[in-house]
Enzyme design. Structure first.
Site, PDB file in Angstrom:
ATOM      1  N   GLU A  24       5.632   6.293   1.522  1.00 56.92           N
ATOM      2  CA  GLU A  24       4.640   5.935   0.499  1.00 56.92           C
ATOM      3  C   GLU A  24       4.010   7.204  -0.064  1.00 56.92           C
ATOM      4  O   GLU A  24       3.951   8.237   0.614  1.00 56.92           O
ATOM      5  CB  GLU A  24       3.568   5.051   1.157  1.00 56.92           C
ATOM      6  CG  GLU A  24       2.454   4.628   0.216  1.00 56.92           C
ATOM      7  CD  GLU A  24       1.535   3.548   0.799  1.00 56.92           C
ATOM      8  OE1 GLU A  24       1.639   3.236   1.999  1.00 56.92           O
ATOM      9  OE2 GLU A  24       0.702   3.028   0.022  1.00 56.92           O
ATOM     10  N   ASN A 171       3.076  -5.883  -2.709  1.00 51.73           N
ATOM     11  CA  ASN A 171       2.833  -5.481  -1.310  1.00 51.73           C
ATOM     12  C   ASN A 171       1.462  -5.999  -0.871  1.00 51.73           C
ATOM     13  O   ASN A 171       0.479  -5.858  -1.609  1.00 51.73           O
ATOM     14  CB  ASN A 171       2.833  -3.951  -1.215  1.00 51.73           C
ATOM     15  CG  ASN A 171       2.291  -3.455   0.120  1.00 51.73           C
ATOM     16  OD1 ASN A 171       2.973  -3.524   1.136  1.00 51.73           O
ATOM     17  ND2 ASN A 171       1.045  -2.991   0.134  1.00 51.73           N
ATOM     18  N   GLU A 172       1.409  -6.567   0.300  1.00 51.15           N
ATOM     19  CA  GLU A 172       0.137  -7.040   0.873  1.00 51.15           C
ATOM     20  C   GLU A 172      -0.745  -7.659  -0.213  1.00 51.15           C
ATOM     21  O   GLU A 172      -1.899  -7.245  -0.420  1.00 51.15           O
ATOM     22  CB  GLU A 172      -0.587  -5.905   1.618  1.00 51.15           C
ATOM     23  CG  GLU A 172       0.183  -5.446   2.829  1.00 51.15           C
ATOM     24  CD  GLU A 172      -0.589  -4.574   3.819  1.00 51.15           C
ATOM     25  OE1 GLU A 172      -1.739  -4.186   3.549  1.00 51.15           O
ATOM     26  OE2 GLU A 172      -0.025  -4.292   4.891  1.00 51.15           O
ATOM     27  N   TYR A 243       1.000  -4.042  12.440  1.00 56.28           N
ATOM     28  CA  TYR A 243       0.626  -2.779  13.086  1.00 56.28           C
ATOM     29  C   TYR A 243      -0.012  -3.118  14.431  1.00 56.28           C
ATOM     30  O   TYR A 243      -0.966  -3.905  14.465  1.00 56.28           O
ATOM     31  CB  TYR A 243      -0.378  -2.012  12.215  1.00 56.28           C
ATOM     32  CG  TYR A 243       0.258  -1.425  10.966  1.00 56.28           C
ATOM     33  CD1 TYR A 243       0.945  -0.227  11.014  1.00 56.28           C
ATOM     34  CD2 TYR A 243       0.171  -2.086   9.736  1.00 56.28           C
ATOM     35  CE1 TYR A 243       1.535   0.317   9.880  1.00 56.28           C
ATOM     36  CE2 TYR A 243       0.760  -1.549   8.592  1.00 56.28           C
ATOM     37  CZ  TYR A 243       1.440  -0.346   8.676  1.00 56.28           C
ATOM     38  OH  TYR A 243       2.026   0.187   7.556  1.00 56.28           O
ATOM     39  N   GLU A 294       6.700  -3.285   7.276  1.00 59.80           N
ATOM     40  CA  GLU A 294       5.778  -2.249   7.771  1.00 59.80           C
ATOM     41  C   GLU A 294       5.440  -2.601   9.212  1.00 59.80           C
ATOM     42  O   GLU A 294       5.005  -3.726   9.478  1.00 59.80           O
ATOM     43  CB  GLU A 294       4.485  -2.186   6.951  1.00 59.80           C
ATOM     44  CG  GLU A 294       4.669  -1.587   5.579  1.00 59.80           C
ATOM     45  CD  GLU A 294       3.355  -1.399   4.825  1.00 59.80           C
ATOM     46  OE1 GLU A 294       2.310  -1.150   5.457  1.00 59.80           O
ATOM     47  OE2 GLU A 294       3.394  -1.512   3.590  1.00 59.80           O
ATOM     48  N   GLN A 343       5.234   5.412   8.948  1.00 60.21           N
ATOM     49  CA  GLN A 343       6.069   5.825   7.828  1.00 60.21           C
ATOM     50  C   GLN A 343       6.853   7.065   8.267  1.00 60.21           C
ATOM     51  O   GLN A 343       6.422   7.764   9.176  1.00 60.21           O
ATOM     52  CB  GLN A 343       5.222   6.135   6.614  1.00 60.21           C
ATOM     53  CG  GLN A 343       4.375   4.966   6.136  1.00 60.21           C
ATOM     54  CD  GLN A 343       3.671   5.249   4.812  1.00 60.21           C
ATOM     55  OE1 GLN A 343       3.890   6.259   4.149  1.00 60.21           O
ATOM     56  NE2 GLN A 343       2.788   4.320   4.434  1.00 60.21           N
TER      57      GLN A 343
HETATM   58  O1  AHR Z   1       1.212   2.100   5.730  1.00 57.61           O
HETATM   59  C1  AHR Z   1      -0.109   2.290   5.303  1.00 57.61           C
HETATM   60  C2  AHR Z   1      -0.659   1.068   4.602  1.00 57.61           C
HETATM   61  O2  AHR Z   1      -0.736   0.010   5.496  1.00 57.61           O
HETATM   62  C3  AHR Z   1       0.173   0.527   3.473  1.00 57.61           C
HETATM   63  O3  AHR Z   1      -0.066   1.172   2.279  1.00 57.61           O
HETATM   64  C4  AHR Z   1      -0.278  -0.899   3.393  1.00 57.61           C
HETATM   65  O4  AHR Z   1       0.718  -1.756   2.914  1.00 57.61           O
HETATM   66  C5  AHR Z   1      -0.695  -1.228   4.810  1.00 57.61           C
HETATM   67  O5  AHR Z   1      -1.926  -1.818   4.882  1.00 57.61           O
END
Ligand code: AHR
Length: 495
Positions: A24, A171-172, A243, A294, A343
């Site tokens: 990103e 995205n999101e 995450y 992600e 990432q």
């Molecule tokens: O990976 C960092 C961020 O985490 C990304 O931009 C977003 O999609 C997520 O919240």
């Protein structure tokens, strides 16, 4: 302890795309991490770091997601094409309000993918973009004929189309991508996907799924997509983000915090099972792939670094998270079509950290190097009775099964990966094959370190892949000694 590998029960093919990555426009992921520019003293190929390209080639990156993340829903692709000097400078709204020079745009991303041999996956802009903008981007990238946009691509240096297969519709979008309700996003999905034409190669459209295991988002989204009128066949992939966060800090943690984080990491298995069960209700033929585009650890900001840049150190514990997660994805190969760790360089759970002209390959990098042999293999079922460890949390006690793994079969070879997340326990392991096969030979690799907080620096590479001893003891049996806090890759060749 005995581990049984059942060759008579195949789960499905492990799509190479499960070994996907994500970069990103955030902190030093692109600028400094991947892109240094043609005039840099750091060796580069048309502006792209050579050392990063060489390192990524070794882990066989299958697919790369770009340009975000949250950045994607603020990104206007026309800013990133044409002569670099004329490209506009924008404010990177989400990530530190730094200036985005747009030096790295579509052509540079495609060049990067070509250099490492990965398929590009472009995430479109729903939040501040339009269906026209996305449609034009697809045409610019993929149209073979002579339209104004394809001629512009040619004028900008690429005669042949890019043939980008994977396109994300935002995205999101439940968060940074526009704070939509699932119903409103479903309406947007219908609108955007209507105009996302195929040019040449069949494209794959990916819908924004939930953050974590939010079943309400999935249920409401699919209800709205299927009624009135069934638009479900416009979805090829449905992308969740997960995450596992942190416990302690990136480099300072107790034994309890080691286990706390690993327990959060294996929640991925429940997430996949819950989401796929719900998807089966709306998509009984299982045409839509579950994607985790992600995932990874997310530690507290590193002292002395810009907190908006999400830079973090990466220890043996992060490697353990990566190994546990990849094993879960392999075990769900019949539903998971792609996964992208967040990432690749300098951001969150990176494979590579750059320090000016030097790079460090993180413990997570070595897990990807070890596990790449699973790509394209047929996932097999394993049976064993894992030991369990008890550990403290803020709310009392919890427990974790400390042995985990996955296996795959390809070209008369079984590749078995195992993790022992116990910080102290060791054991003799017997692996037995169940099926009409005989073992020809075996080789073993291990990732471990005496210090469970070990990480790599430019001065010392502590966590890497080493050989270890494993013996064939019968036609269908091998044995080895399992060490604490260790990750294994065993390649068993068959006659
Ligand atoms: O990976 C960092 C961020 O985490 C990304 O931009 C977003 O999609 C997520 O919240």
């Amino acid at each position: 302890m005995e581990i049984l590998v059942n060759l008579k029960d195949e789960i499905g093919v492990i799509r190479p795309e499960i070994y996907g990555h994500f970069c990103e426009h955030l902190g030093e992921c692109i600028y400094g991490g991947i892109w240094v520019g043609e005039n840099s003293k750091i060796p580069n190929i048309a502006g792209i770091r050579k050392d990063v390209v060489e390192a990524l080639k070794r882990v066989k990156v299958s697919v790369f997601r770009w340009p975000g993340g949250c950045f994607a829903d603020c990104y206007h692709w026309q800013d990133g094409i044409g002569p670099k000097k004329e490209r506009p400078k924008r404010v990177n709204y989400h990530w530190g309000k730094v200036i985005e020079t747009n030096e790295f745009g579509t052509h540079e991303f495609i060049q990067f993918c070509k250099l490492i041999g990965a398929s590009p996956y472009i995430c479109g802009n729903v939040g501040t973009g339009s269906p026209k903008e996305l449609r034009d981007w697809i045409e610019y990238c993929n149209f073979e004929g002579e339209s104004t946009l394809s001629l512009l691509r040619k004028q900008n240096g690429s005669e042949s189309p890019f043939n980008v297969k994977y396109w994300g519709i935002g995205n999101e979008n439940w968060g940074c991508g526009g704070h939509f309700t699932p119903e409103d996003y479903a309406s947007e999905y219908r609108r955007f996907s209507t105009f996302a034409f195929e040019f040449g190669q069949k494209i794959s459209l990916i819908a924004c799924g939930p953050g974590g295991n939010d079943l309400q988002w999935t249920e409401k989204f699919f209800k709205k997509i299927t009624e009135p009128g069934n638009y479900i066949n416009r979805i090829n992939g449905y992308a969740c983000h997960y995450y596992c966060g942190t416990a302690g800090t990136a480099t300072e943690y107790s034994t309890d915090e080691w286990y706390q984080l690993l327990k959060k990491a294996i929640y991925m298995e429940k997430l996949i099972q819950d989401q796929r069960n719900l998807m089966d209700y709306f998509d009984p033929e299982r045409k839509i792939e579950l994607i985790i585009d992600e995932w990874g650890t997310w530690h507290r900001p590193a002292p002395g670094r810009n907190p908006s840049f999400l830079w973090q150190q990466n220890t043996l514990r992060d490697a353990m998270v990566a190994a546990l997660t990849l094993d879960i994805l392999n075990r769900n190969a019949d539903k998971v079509g792609m996964a992208n760790i967040a990432q690749t360089v300098n951001v969150l759970q990176s494979l590579i950290l750059t320090f000016e002209d030097k790079i460090v390959l993180t413990p997570t990098y070595y897990v990807y190097q070890l596990y790449q042999k699973h790509q394209g293999g047929r996932s097999l079922k394993l049976f064993f009775d894992s030991p369990t460890v008890q550990f403290k949390t803020d709310n009392g006690m919890d427990s974790l099964r400390t042995l985990s793994g996955s296996a795959s079969l390809k070209d008369k070879k079984i590749f078995l990966t195992l993790t022992n997340s116990h910080t102290e326990m060791e054991d003799e392991i017997k692996v037995s094959l169940h099926g009409e096969v005989k073992i020809k030979g075996v080789s073993g690799k291990i990732i471990t370190h005496p210090d469970f907080k070990a990480y790599n620096t430019t001065e010392e590479e502590k966590v890497k892949i080493d050989d270890f001893e494993v013996k064939v003891v019968a036609d269908k049996e091998i044995i080895f000694h399992l060490l604490p806090k260790s990750i294994y890759g065993l390649e068993i060749s068959l006659r």
